[in-house]
Design a protein around this motif. Structure first.
Motif, mmCIF file in Angstrom:
data_model
loop_
_atom_site.group_PDB
_atom_site.id
_atom_site.type_symbol
_atom_site.label_atom_id
_atom_site.label_comp_id
_atom_site.label_asym_id
_atom_site.label_seq_id
_atom_site.Cartn_x
_atom_site.Cartn_y
_atom_site.Cartn_z
ATOM 1 N N GLN A 1 -26.696 -18.063 -33.219
ATOM 2 C CA GLN A 1 -26.079 -19.158 -33.786
ATOM 3 C C GLN A 1 -24.851 -19.339 -32.721
ATOM 4 O OE1 GLN A 1 -24.849 -17.351 -37.672
ATOM 5 N NE2 GLN A 1 -25.837 -19.228 -38.714
ATOM 6 N N LEU B 1 -24.469 -22.092 -30.551
ATOM 7 C CA LEU B 1 -24.074 -23.374 -30.482
ATOM 8 C C LEU B 1 -23.268 -23.660 -31.470
ATOM 9 C CD1 LEU B 1 -23.907 -26.192 -29.179
ATOM 10 C CD2 LEU B 1 -26.260 -26.667 -30.592
ATOM 11 N N LEU B 2 -23.512 -22.863 -32.758
ATOM 12 C CA LEU B 2 -22.429 -23.245 -33.895
ATOM 13 C C LEU B 2 -21.278 -22.625 -33.473
ATOM 14 C CD1 LEU B 2 -22.145 -24.303 -36.759
ATOM 15 C CD2 LEU B 2 -23.324 -21.982 -37.583
ATOM 16 N N VAL C 1 -19.955 -22.042 -30.853
ATOM 17 C CA VAL C 1 -18.818 -22.882 -29.692
ATOM 18 C C VAL C 1 -18.398 -24.096 -30.389
ATOM 19 C CG1 VAL C 1 -19.242 -24.448 -27.706
ATOM 20 C CG2 VAL C 1 -20.389 -21.896 -27.824
ATOM 21 N N LEU C 2 -19.094 -24.822 -31.258
ATOM 22 C CA LEU C 2 -18.531 -25.994 -31.940
ATOM 23 C C LEU C 2 -17.521 -25.737 -32.839
ATOM 24 C CD1 LEU C 2 -21.780 -27.930 -32.828
ATOM 25 C CD2 LEU C 2 -20.291 -28.512 -30.972
ATOM 26 N N ALA C 3 -17.613 -24.437 -33.587
ATOM 27 C CA ALA C 3 -16.465 -23.876 -34.403
ATOM 28 C C ALA C 3 -15.259 -23.658 -33.651
ATOM 29 C CB ALA C 3 -16.995 -22.787 -35.403
ATOM 30 N N LYS C 4 -15.581 -22.969 -32.509
ATOM 31 C CA LYS C 4 -14.278 -22.562 -31.705
ATOM 32 C C LYS C 4 -13.522 -23.977 -31.187
ATOM 33 C CE LYS C 4 -15.981 -18.063 -30.365
ATOM 34 N NZ LYS C 4 -16.542 -17.039 -29.384
ATOM 35 N N ASN C 5 -14.282 -24.758 -30.901
ATOM 36 C CA ASN C 5 -13.808 -26.144 -30.627
ATOM 37 C C ASN C 5 -12.967 -26.849 -31.553
ATOM 38 O OD1 ASN C 5 -14.599 -25.961 -27.702
ATOM 39 N ND2 ASN C 5 -16.643 -27.104 -28.329
ATOM 40 N N MET C 6 -13.403 -26.852 -32.732
ATOM 41 C CA MET C 6 -13.002 -27.491 -33.950
ATOM 42 C C MET C 6 -11.603 -26.466 -34.319
ATOM 43 S SD MET C 6 -14.103 -27.909 -37.764
ATOM 44 C CE MET C 6 -15.209 -29.268 -37.447
ATOM 45 N N SER D 1 -8.945 -27.417 -31.709
ATOM 46 C CA SER D 1 -8.588 -29.028 -32.161
ATOM 47 C C SER D 1 -7.547 -28.921 -33.358
ATOM 48 C CB SER D 1 -9.597 -29.723 -32.264
ATOM 49 O OG SER D 1 -9.051 -30.987 -32.537
#
Length: 268
Positions: free
Chosen positions: A212, A214-215, A217-222, A225
């Motif tokens: 997981q 990629l998931l 990485v996306l969660a950390k970016n969110m 933000s």
């Protein structure tokens, strides 16, 4: 020294009326500009309205991150926010309308009667053969004197001073209400932040696996933000509170200043 002839005295009286109007306009110009600047300074009210709407939208924004227990609690709070919003908006609107009215009262030509006095011209003379006697000349002079008293800077100062004096206490009360609401919004924003970032912390920990990646990485970016979003939100609450406090202080200052200036006009 012999007394001035009646005609000369009347001409002198009219000239004094004109001079008083002109001098009054010069004396009041700075105070009026300050009142207009105060009336135009509605950035804090606009910011409050935006922050208030964001507060009302809290549930829709946080809903994807809520547990069932949190969702039930937030739905109840959401109903309360929507029920109160109309009155909250009216509080801010009352302050805005008051400031707009002050701005109109402080316009440079709001109490201007100089054009009318100038159009009247100089003192007139009695012409017994034509039906214009001393009684009519006196009436003419007195009416223009009343016109000079009706308008001019002195009356504008007096009216503004009264409005600012009488409006200061209720304005301060409404600004205090807006400040209390901003404190509530700030606390609510912190609660929303804790729920959202708390869930992301848990989910990122569970998603931090090769399968997981990629998931995660996306969660950390969110997460980054959202952290910045809530940080900026807190700063906006603080800045808006400071702006509203400054507005209140300036209003009180102008109320005292114009009252003092108006008292000097009265003495003169």
């Amino acid at each position: 020294m012999s007394a001035l002839p009646t005609r000369h005295r009347r001409a002198l009286c009219l000239n004094l009326c004109l001079t008083m109007v002109l001098c009054g306009c010069t004396t009041a110009r700075t105070d009026l500009a300050q009142v207009r600047a105060l009336a135009a300074g509605t950035d804090a009210l606009s910011a409050f309205s935006e922050l208030s709407q964001r507060h009302v939208d809290s549930y829709q924004r946080a809903r994807p991150y809520l547990s069932p227990a949190e969702d039930a609690r937030e739905r109840l709070l959401d109903a309360q926010r929507h029920a109160a919003q109309a009155d909250v908006a009216r509080l801010a609107q009352a302050v805005r309308l008051y400031l707009q009215a002050l701005g109109r009262l402080a316009q440079a030509d709001a109490y201007e009667v100089q054009p009318e006095l100038a159009s009247a011209g100089a003192a007139i003379r009695a012409w017994p053969g034509s039906g214009i006697d001393d009684r009519h000349v006196s009436a003419y002079t007195l009416l223009l004197q009343q016109l000079a008293r009706l308008g001019g800077a002195a009356n504008q100062q007096a009216h503004l001073a009264q409005v600012l004096h009488d409006g200061d206490a209720p304005l301060q009360a409404l600004l205090a209400a807006l400040d209390s609401l901003l404190l509530l919004y700030d606390k609510s924003g912190d609660n929303e932040r804790d729920m959202v970032l708390g869930l992301l912390d848990v989910e990122i920990a569970y998603a931090d696996t090769p399968q997981q990646r990629l998931l995660a990485v996306l969660a950390k970016n969110m997460q980054q933000s959202k952290t910045e979003e809530y940080r900026l939100l807190g700063l906006r609450h603080t800045l808006t509170r400071r702006q509203l406090a400054a507005l209140g202080r300036e209003h009180t200052h102008l109320a005292a200043t114009l009252t003092t200036t108006e008292a000097r006009w009265t003495d003169q």
